[in-house]
Design an enzyme around this catalytic site. Sequence first.
Site, PDB file in Angstrom:
ATOM      1  N   GLY A  29       0.777  -1.232   0.000  1.00 52.80           N
ATOM      2  CA  GLY A  29       0.000   0.000   0.000  1.00 52.80           C
ATOM      3  C   GLY A  29       0.808   1.283   0.000  1.00 52.80           C
ATOM      4  N   ASN A  31       1.416   3.094  -2.557  1.00 49.13           N
ATOM      5  CA  ASN A  31       0.678   4.047  -3.403  1.00 49.13           C
ATOM      6  C   ASN A  31      -0.531   4.618  -2.671  1.00 49.13           C
ATOM      7  OD1 ASN A  31       1.779   4.445  -6.266  1.00 49.13           O
ATOM      8  ND2 ASN A  31       2.036   2.240  -5.924  1.00 49.13           N
ATOM      9  N   ARG A  83     -15.993 -18.023  -7.457  1.00 51.13           N
ATOM     10  CA  ARG A  83     -15.608 -16.707  -7.987  1.00 51.13           C
ATOM     11  C   ARG A  83     -16.817 -15.776  -8.094  1.00 51.13           C
ATOM     12  NH1 ARG A  83     -10.595 -15.125  -7.219  1.00 51.13           N
ATOM     13  NH2 ARG A  83     -10.148 -13.366  -8.591  1.00 51.13           N
ATOM     14  N   LEU A 111     -10.823  -7.699 -12.401  1.00 45.10           N
ATOM     15  CA  LEU A 111     -12.132  -7.154 -12.048  1.00 45.10           C
ATOM     16  C   LEU A 111     -13.253  -7.865 -12.800  1.00 45.10           C
ATOM     17  CD1 LEU A 111     -11.541  -3.288 -12.074  1.00 45.10           C
ATOM     18  CD2 LEU A 111     -11.219  -4.903 -10.201  1.00 45.10           C
ATOM     19  N   ASN A 125      -5.845   2.680 -12.887  1.00 42.04           N
ATOM     20  CA  ASN A 125      -4.856   1.713 -12.409  1.00 42.04           C
ATOM     21  C   ASN A 125      -3.469   2.323 -12.541  1.00 42.04           C
ATOM     22  OD1 ASN A 125      -3.777  -0.943 -11.683  1.00 42.04           O
ATOM     23  ND2 ASN A 125      -3.169  -1.122 -13.836  1.00 42.04           N
ATOM     24  N   HIS A 127       0.432   1.342 -13.169  1.00 43.10           N
ATOM     25  CA  HIS A 127       1.261   0.232 -13.635  1.00 43.10           C
ATOM     26  C   HIS A 127       2.724   0.695 -13.666  1.00 43.10           C
ATOM     27  CE1 HIS A 127       2.217  -3.520 -15.597  1.00 43.10           C
ATOM     28  NE2 HIS A 127       3.014  -2.829 -16.393  1.00 43.10           N
ATOM     29  N   GLU A 165     -11.712  -3.608 -20.497  1.00 43.87           N
ATOM     30  CA  GLU A 165     -11.821  -5.069 -20.366  1.00 43.87           C
ATOM     31  C   GLU A 165     -10.487  -5.799 -20.546  1.00 43.87           C
ATOM     32  OE1 GLU A 165     -14.051  -3.117 -21.620  1.00 43.87           O
ATOM     33  OE2 GLU A 165     -15.935  -3.714 -20.631  1.00 43.87           O
ATOM     34  N   ASP A 168      -4.260  -3.813 -18.811  1.00 40.69           N
ATOM     35  CA  ASP A 168      -3.401  -2.648 -19.057  1.00 40.69           C
ATOM     36  C   ASP A 168      -3.601  -2.041 -20.454  1.00 40.69           C
ATOM     37  OD1 ASP A 168      -2.277  -3.155 -16.524  1.00 40.69           O
ATOM     38  OD2 ASP A 168      -0.724  -4.430 -17.361  1.00 40.69           O
ATOM     39  N   ALA A 197       8.225   8.183  -9.794  1.00 46.85           N
ATOM     40  CA  ALA A 197       7.065   8.246 -10.694  1.00 46.85           C
ATOM     41  C   ALA A 197       5.748   7.913  -9.994  1.00 46.85           C
ATOM     42  CB  ALA A 197       7.292   7.322 -11.890  1.00 46.85           C
TER      43      ALA A 197
HETATM   44  C1  GAR Z   1       3.155  -0.913  -7.462  1.00 50.48           C
HETATM   45  O1  GAR Z   1       4.461  -0.854  -7.971  1.00 50.48           O
HETATM   46  C2  GAR Z   1       2.156  -0.913  -8.597  1.00 50.48           C
HETATM   47  O2  GAR Z   1       2.537  -0.116  -9.668  1.00 50.48           O
HETATM   48  C3  GAR Z   1       2.160  -2.367  -8.960  1.00 50.48           C
HETATM   49  O3  GAR Z   1       2.188  -3.052  -7.742  1.00 50.48           O
HETATM   50  C4  GAR Z   1       2.902  -2.257  -6.781  1.00 50.48           C
HETATM   51  C5  GAR Z   1       2.067  -2.132  -5.537  1.00 50.48           C
HETATM   52  O4  GAR Z   1       2.781  -1.507  -4.522  1.00 50.48           O
HETATM   53  N1  GAR Z   1       1.022  -2.710  -9.761  1.00 50.48           N
HETATM   54  C6  GAR Z   1       1.069  -3.568 -10.783  1.00 50.48           C
HETATM   55  O5  GAR Z   1       2.065  -4.174 -11.095  1.00 50.48           O
HETATM   56  C7  GAR Z   1      -0.252  -3.733 -11.523  1.00 50.48           C
HETATM   57  N2  GAR Z   1      -0.048  -4.432 -12.763  1.00 50.48           N
HETATM   58  P1  GAR Z   1       2.078  -0.842  -3.264  1.00 50.48           P
HETATM   59  O6  GAR Z   1       1.119  -1.879  -2.653  1.00 50.48           O
HETATM   60  O7  GAR Z   1       3.198  -0.531  -2.337  1.00 50.48           O
HETATM   61  O8  GAR Z   1       1.346   0.396  -3.722  1.00 50.48           O
END
Ligand code: GAR
Length: 224
Positions: A29, A31, A83, A111, A125, A127, A165, A168, A197
């Site tokens: 978490g 982000n 599911r 999702l 999202n 990435h 859908e 990425d 970033a």
């Molecule tokens: C982040 O680097 C995010 O960009 C990536 O997972 C990490 C989560 O970190 N997401 C992906 O790869 C999605 N395809 P966090 O839990 O510390 O935010």
Amino acid sequence: MLEEQAFTDGRIFDGTRRLRVLVCVSGGGTNLQAIIDAKEAGKLENAELVRVISNKAGAYALERAEKAGVEGVCVAPKDFPDRAAFHKAFLDAVDEAKPDLIVLAGFLVVLPEEMISRYRNRIINIHPSLIPSFCGTGFYGLKVHEAALSRGVKVTGATVHFVDEGTDTGPIILQKPVMVEEGDTPEILQRRVMEEAEWLLLPRVIELIAEGRVSMDEGKVLIR
Ligand code: GAR
């Protein structure tokens, strides 16, 4: 309900009230923390964090939510017989929060299609690469940085995009490049991409949407 909703001028949100933001997480978490910190620093004035949903009970992100006084909810697949039952409970937890914007911040669950159409252009999202490089099925977390290093790219970065859908494949909102340095390991590169970033981009995109500055124009994102 926000199904297929768009303002007549193509804007995602008109900025006339506070944007209700729901964040979905699976892990550490950081982000989510960047969003919380931006809010606490007064940068997201027109947005409020209404709920955090995790698909993992022990996710540290839930602790971060609690510390910030944000409601945290866990909806874990293993607590449901199949599911479909999980998807229903997850979607109920999303709908209940009445979000204007759903942020996938390291959320590693595919999702339900019903959710994508219901919240079209209202799910973003983050990435950890410059899409369309190193993205799609199987590219998540450290694997993205491993792939970038084994290809030998000199520049990588992060992307925030709307979710459609595909994996990425949705409209790109903002991107930020990050240099690869000699001696980088996947872990070192991951950290640099986060610091330089991801943690800047994600709160910035939320702020732009909350201010009513983001619109869709023929499938592409316009920022005014
Ligand atoms: C982040 O680097 C995010 O960009 C990536 O997972 C990490 C989560 O970190 N997401 C992906 O790869 C999605 N395809 P966090 O839990 O510390 O935010």
